[in-house]
Design a protein around this motif. Structure first.
Motif, PDB file in Angstrom:
ATOM      1  N   GLU A  31       0.618  -1.206   0.031  1.00  0.00           N
ATOM      2  CA  GLU A  31       0.049  -0.175   0.036  1.00  0.00           C
ATOM      3  C   GLU A  31       0.938   1.080  -0.037  1.00  0.00           C
ATOM      4  OE1 GLU A  31      -2.358  -3.341   1.616  1.00  0.00           O
ATOM      5  OE2 GLU A  31      -0.288  -2.414   1.902  1.00  0.00           O
ATOM      6  N   SER A  32       1.983   1.110   0.787  1.00  0.00           N
ATOM      7  CA  SER A  32       2.827   2.454   0.740  1.00  0.00           C
ATOM      8  C   SER A  32       3.434   2.592  -0.399  1.00  0.00           C
ATOM      9  CB  SER A  32       3.772   2.187   1.925  1.00  0.00           C
ATOM     10  OG  SER A  32       4.934   3.310   1.904  1.00  0.00           O
ATOM     11  N   LEU A  33       3.656   1.615  -1.332  1.00  0.00           N
ATOM     12  CA  LEU A  33       4.416   1.428  -2.644  1.00  0.00           C
ATOM     13  C   LEU A  33       3.470   1.838  -3.821  1.00  0.00           C
ATOM     14  CD1 LEU A  33       7.613  -0.585  -2.802  1.00  0.00           C
ATOM     15  CD2 LEU A  33       7.298   2.052  -2.238  1.00  0.00           C
ATOM     16  N   ARG A  34       2.212   1.623  -3.368  1.00  0.00           N
ATOM     17  CA  ARG A  34       1.088   1.893  -4.311  1.00  0.00           C
ATOM     18  C   ARG A  34       1.161   0.695  -5.430  1.00  0.00           C
ATOM     19  NH1 ARG A  34       0.101   8.551  -5.042  1.00  0.00           N
ATOM     20  NH2 ARG A  34      -0.503   8.669  -2.806  1.00  0.00           N
ATOM     21  N   ALA A  35       1.656  -0.526  -5.067  1.00  0.00           N
ATOM     22  CA  ALA A  35       1.851  -1.777  -5.768  1.00  0.00           C
ATOM     23  C   ALA A  35       0.346  -2.422  -5.617  1.00  0.00           C
ATOM     24  CB  ALA A  35       2.845  -2.551  -5.583  1.00  0.00           C
ATOM     25  N   VAL A  54       3.314 -17.832   5.112  1.00  0.00           N
ATOM     26  CA  VAL A  54       2.620 -17.147   3.596  1.00  0.00           C
ATOM     27  C   VAL A  54       3.763 -16.390   2.874  1.00  0.00           C
ATOM     28  CG1 VAL A  54       0.388 -17.207   4.559  1.00  0.00           C
ATOM     29  CG2 VAL A  54       1.592 -15.186   4.894  1.00  0.00           C
ATOM     30  N   VAL A  55       3.394 -16.199   1.464  1.00  0.00           N
ATOM     31  CA  VAL A  55       4.195 -15.471   0.821  1.00  0.00           C
ATOM     32  C   VAL A  55       3.511 -15.063  -0.452  1.00  0.00           C
ATOM     33  CG1 VAL A  55       4.891 -17.451  -0.709  1.00  0.00           C
ATOM     34  CG2 VAL A  55       6.191 -15.703  -0.535  1.00  0.00           C
ATOM     35  N   ILE A  56       3.760 -13.857  -0.803  1.00  0.00           N
ATOM     36  CA  ILE A  56       3.033 -13.182  -2.039  1.00  0.00           C
ATOM     37  C   ILE A  56       4.216 -13.278  -3.350  1.00  0.00           C
ATOM     38  CG2 ILE A  56       2.396 -10.936  -3.070  1.00  0.00           C
ATOM     39  CD1 ILE A  56       1.125 -10.591  -0.302  1.00  0.00           C
ATOM     40  N   ALA A  57       3.735 -13.583  -4.482  1.00  0.00           N
ATOM     41  CA  ALA A  57       4.975 -13.608  -5.417  1.00  0.00           C
ATOM     42  C   ALA A  57       4.531 -12.375  -6.405  1.00  0.00           C
ATOM     43  CB  ALA A  57       4.857 -14.923  -6.409  1.00  0.00           C
ATOM     44  N   ASN A  58       5.527 -12.089  -7.143  1.00  0.00           N
ATOM     45  CA  ASN A  58       5.070 -10.928  -8.263  1.00  0.00           C
ATOM     46  C   ASN A  58       4.567 -11.309  -9.534  1.00  0.00           C
ATOM     47  OD1 ASN A  58       7.445 -11.863  -9.238  1.00  0.00           O
ATOM     48  ND2 ASN A  58       8.520  -9.850  -9.645  1.00  0.00           N
ATOM     49  N   GLU A  59       4.186 -10.706 -10.405  1.00  0.00           N
ATOM     50  CA  GLU A  59       3.500 -11.287 -11.735  1.00  0.00           C
ATOM     51  C   GLU A  59       4.764 -11.813 -12.535  1.00  0.00           C
ATOM     52  OE1 GLU A  59      -0.001  -8.798 -13.174  1.00  0.00           O
ATOM     53  OE2 GLU A  59       1.752  -7.731 -13.652  1.00  0.00           O
ATOM     54  N   SER A  60       6.023 -11.430 -12.485  1.00  0.00           N
ATOM     55  CA  SER A  60       7.000 -12.407 -13.275  1.00  0.00           C
ATOM     56  C   SER A  60       7.354 -13.585 -12.830  1.00  0.00           C
ATOM     57  CB  SER A  60       8.393 -11.299 -13.152  1.00  0.00           C
ATOM     58  OG  SER A  60       8.212 -10.098 -13.699  1.00  0.00           O
ATOM     59  N   VAL A 109       1.276  -9.728  -6.793  1.00  0.00           N
ATOM     60  CA  VAL A 109       1.446  -8.393  -6.841  1.00  0.00           C
ATOM     61  C   VAL A 109       2.117  -7.987  -8.014  1.00  0.00           C
ATOM     62  CG1 VAL A 109       3.718  -8.346  -5.810  1.00  0.00           C
ATOM     63  CG2 VAL A 109       2.154  -6.374  -5.443  1.00  0.00           C
ATOM     64  N   LYS A 110       1.508  -7.003  -8.548  1.00  0.00           N
ATOM     65  CA  LYS A 110       2.181  -6.352  -9.576  1.00  0.00           C
ATOM     66  C   LYS A 110       3.555  -6.066  -9.675  1.00  0.00           C
ATOM     67  CE  LYS A 110      -1.623  -5.532 -12.076  1.00  0.00           C
ATOM     68  NZ  LYS A 110      -1.903  -6.136 -13.695  1.00  0.00           N
ATOM     69  N   ASP A 111       4.385  -6.141 -10.798  1.00  0.00           N
ATOM     70  CA  ASP A 111       5.810  -6.236 -10.570  1.00  0.00           C
ATOM     71  C   ASP A 111       6.398  -4.683 -10.108  1.00  0.00           C
ATOM     72  OD1 ASP A 111       6.251  -8.644 -11.669  1.00  0.00           O
ATOM     73  OD2 ASP A 111       6.364  -8.313 -13.702  1.00  0.00           O
ATOM     74  N   ILE A 112       7.132  -4.859  -9.122  1.00  0.00           N
ATOM     75  CA  ILE A 112       7.916  -3.714  -8.865  1.00  0.00           C
ATOM     76  C   ILE A 112       9.239  -3.537  -9.133  1.00  0.00           C
ATOM     77  CG2 ILE A 112       8.777  -2.401  -6.533  1.00  0.00           C
ATOM     78  CD1 ILE A 112       6.426  -3.745  -5.084  1.00  0.00           C
ATOM     79  N   ARG A 113       9.650  -2.626  -9.770  1.00  0.00           N
ATOM     80  CA  ARG A 113      10.766  -2.357 -10.699  1.00  0.00           C
ATOM     81  C   ARG A 113      11.962  -2.180  -9.793  1.00  0.00           C
ATOM     82  NH1 ARG A 113      12.351  -2.402 -15.603  1.00  0.00           N
ATOM     83  NH2 ARG A 113      10.309  -2.128 -16.411  1.00  0.00           N
ATOM     84  N   ASP A 114      12.774  -2.955  -9.377  1.00  0.00           N
ATOM     85  CA  ASP A 114      13.775  -3.038  -8.537  1.00  0.00           C
ATOM     86  C   ASP A 114      15.300  -3.562  -8.893  1.00  0.00           C
ATOM     87  OD1 ASP A 114      13.334  -5.538  -8.286  1.00  0.00           O
ATOM     88  OD2 ASP A 114      12.939  -5.897  -6.291  1.00  0.00           O
ATOM     89  N   THR A 115      15.192  -3.429 -10.343  1.00  0.00           N
ATOM     90  CA  THR A 115      16.490  -3.817 -10.911  1.00  0.00           C
ATOM     91  C   THR A 115      16.874  -2.588 -11.708  1.00  0.00           C
ATOM     92  OG1 THR A 115      15.240  -4.311 -12.940  1.00  0.00           O
ATOM     93  CG2 THR A 115      15.682  -6.154 -11.203  1.00  0.00           C
ATOM     94  N   PRO A 116      18.282  -2.557 -11.955  1.00  0.00           N
ATOM     95  CA  PRO A 116      18.774  -1.186 -12.727  1.00  0.00           C
ATOM     96  C   PRO A 116      18.265  -1.257 -14.120  1.00  0.00           C
ATOM     97  CG  PRO A 116      20.688  -2.933 -11.842  1.00  0.00           C
ATOM     98  CD  PRO A 116      19.240  -3.652 -11.632  1.00  0.00           C
TER      99      PRO A 116
END
Length: 312
Positions: A31-35, A54-60, A109-116
């Motif tokens: 919610e803080s990152l609006r993801a 529990v765990v949450i996966a990203n779309e990728s 969760v929708k992908d959060i871009r945390d790569t270069p």
């Protein structure tokens, strides 16, 4: 870190084990990152060390390892249940073949871009911090007033853990600017050289077309002498110049195909054959060519027919 999906056959070799980013986050992180969530639920205060892991996966992750399915109810098996100082918990537990920790996928969760910049988003797993502790924590705070937010975090930290120091405080804009300084410098250099190249190309096209039309001044005067209308003569010159420019643009597009590999390494979310960019470059050269035709064609259209006859 390596993992496995329960029910799927294990890899034949340890080096073939699938890997993904492991993140330890608290409830409220997305919610803080609006993801936004694509499926399932987010973490809540009820996801504690005493409840089911529990765990949450990203779309990728879902696309690559869950065949694009929502993934709810699937089990992720890993050899770690937290990362302490120097990765103690990770390496002490060994491979998941010896110590198997199961986490149920409860959301995607929708992908959060945390790569270069320039690199694709990697598969990622997000674990609740209460169930999968990490050796250090980063607080992401969304607020209107920076000073008030920092003061509130200081007060909360002092009340919860007076002996724990608080690290550097930076906005996401400051962090992003620091991480992208090299790319922004490269962008500035490329934009500068690109603008200079566009200007030189436009001047070159202008000079070439103007020179070629000027050489035809006598021919155009003869056409006028023989009864051609000035507007028809002007249209003829513009049409022939546009044809030459179209041939040049086609040759340039072919060369762009060979230079695409080199350009792709310095572009981010933009194709080397980006249609709007190529259309803008073509429009610039076309405008330069048409502007180059105006003065000599106007001069030729005003030539005295008798002067054309005397020239011949």
């Amino acid at each position: 870190m390596p993992f496995a999906i329960a029910g799927q056959p294990p890899p034949r070799r340890p080096e073939d084990e699938p890997q993904a980013q492991f993140h330890s986050v608290s409830d409220g992180y997305f919610e803080s990152l609006r993801a936004p969530l694509a499926a399932g639920r987010a973490f809540t205060a009820h996801d504690t060390a005493d409840t089911a892991p529990v765990v949450i996966a990203n779309e990728s992750f879902a696309k690559q390892f869950l065949a694009g399915a929502q993934g709810s109810g699937r089990m992720v098996v890993t050899g770690a249940h937290g990362i302490g100082p120097l990765g103690f918990n990770l390496f002490a537990s060994g491979s998941y073949r010896h110590a198997r920790y199961r986490f149920e996928i409860v959301g995607v969760v929708k992908d959060i871009r945390d790569t270069p910049l320039g690199q694709a988003v990697e598969p990622a797993l997000y674990f609740p911090a209460r169930q999968f502790p990490f050796r250090e924590q980063f607080l992401t705070v969304r607020a209107v007033n920076r000073a008030a937010a920092v003061g509130a975090v200081h007060a909360a930290l002092a009340a919860a853990a007076p002996t724990v120091p608080m690290g550097a405080v930076r906005t996401w804009g400051e962090r992003f600017a620091a991480r992208t300084a090299e790319q922004r410098l490269l962008r500035t250099i490329l934009v500068g050289f690109g603008a200079l190249a566009a200007l030189l190309a436009a001047l070159g096209v202008y000079g070439l077309v103007s020179w070629s039309v000027a050489l035809r001044t006598r021919e155009l005067a003869i056409r006028l002498t023989l009864g051609a209308r000035p507007a028809a003569v002007g249209a003829l010159v513009v049409r022939q110049s546009a044809l030459l420019l179209a041939i040049g643009l086609a040759a340039g597009l072919i060369l762009m195909r060979f230079a695409g590999g080199a350009l792709a390494r310095v572009l981010f979310d933009v194709s080397p054959t980006d249609a709007p960019s190529m259309a803008a470059a073509g429009a610039l050269l076309l405008a330069a060519a048409l502007a180059a035709c105006v003065r000599p064609v106007t001069r030729a259209m005003r030539v005295d027919p008798m002067a054309g006859l005397r020239a011949e």
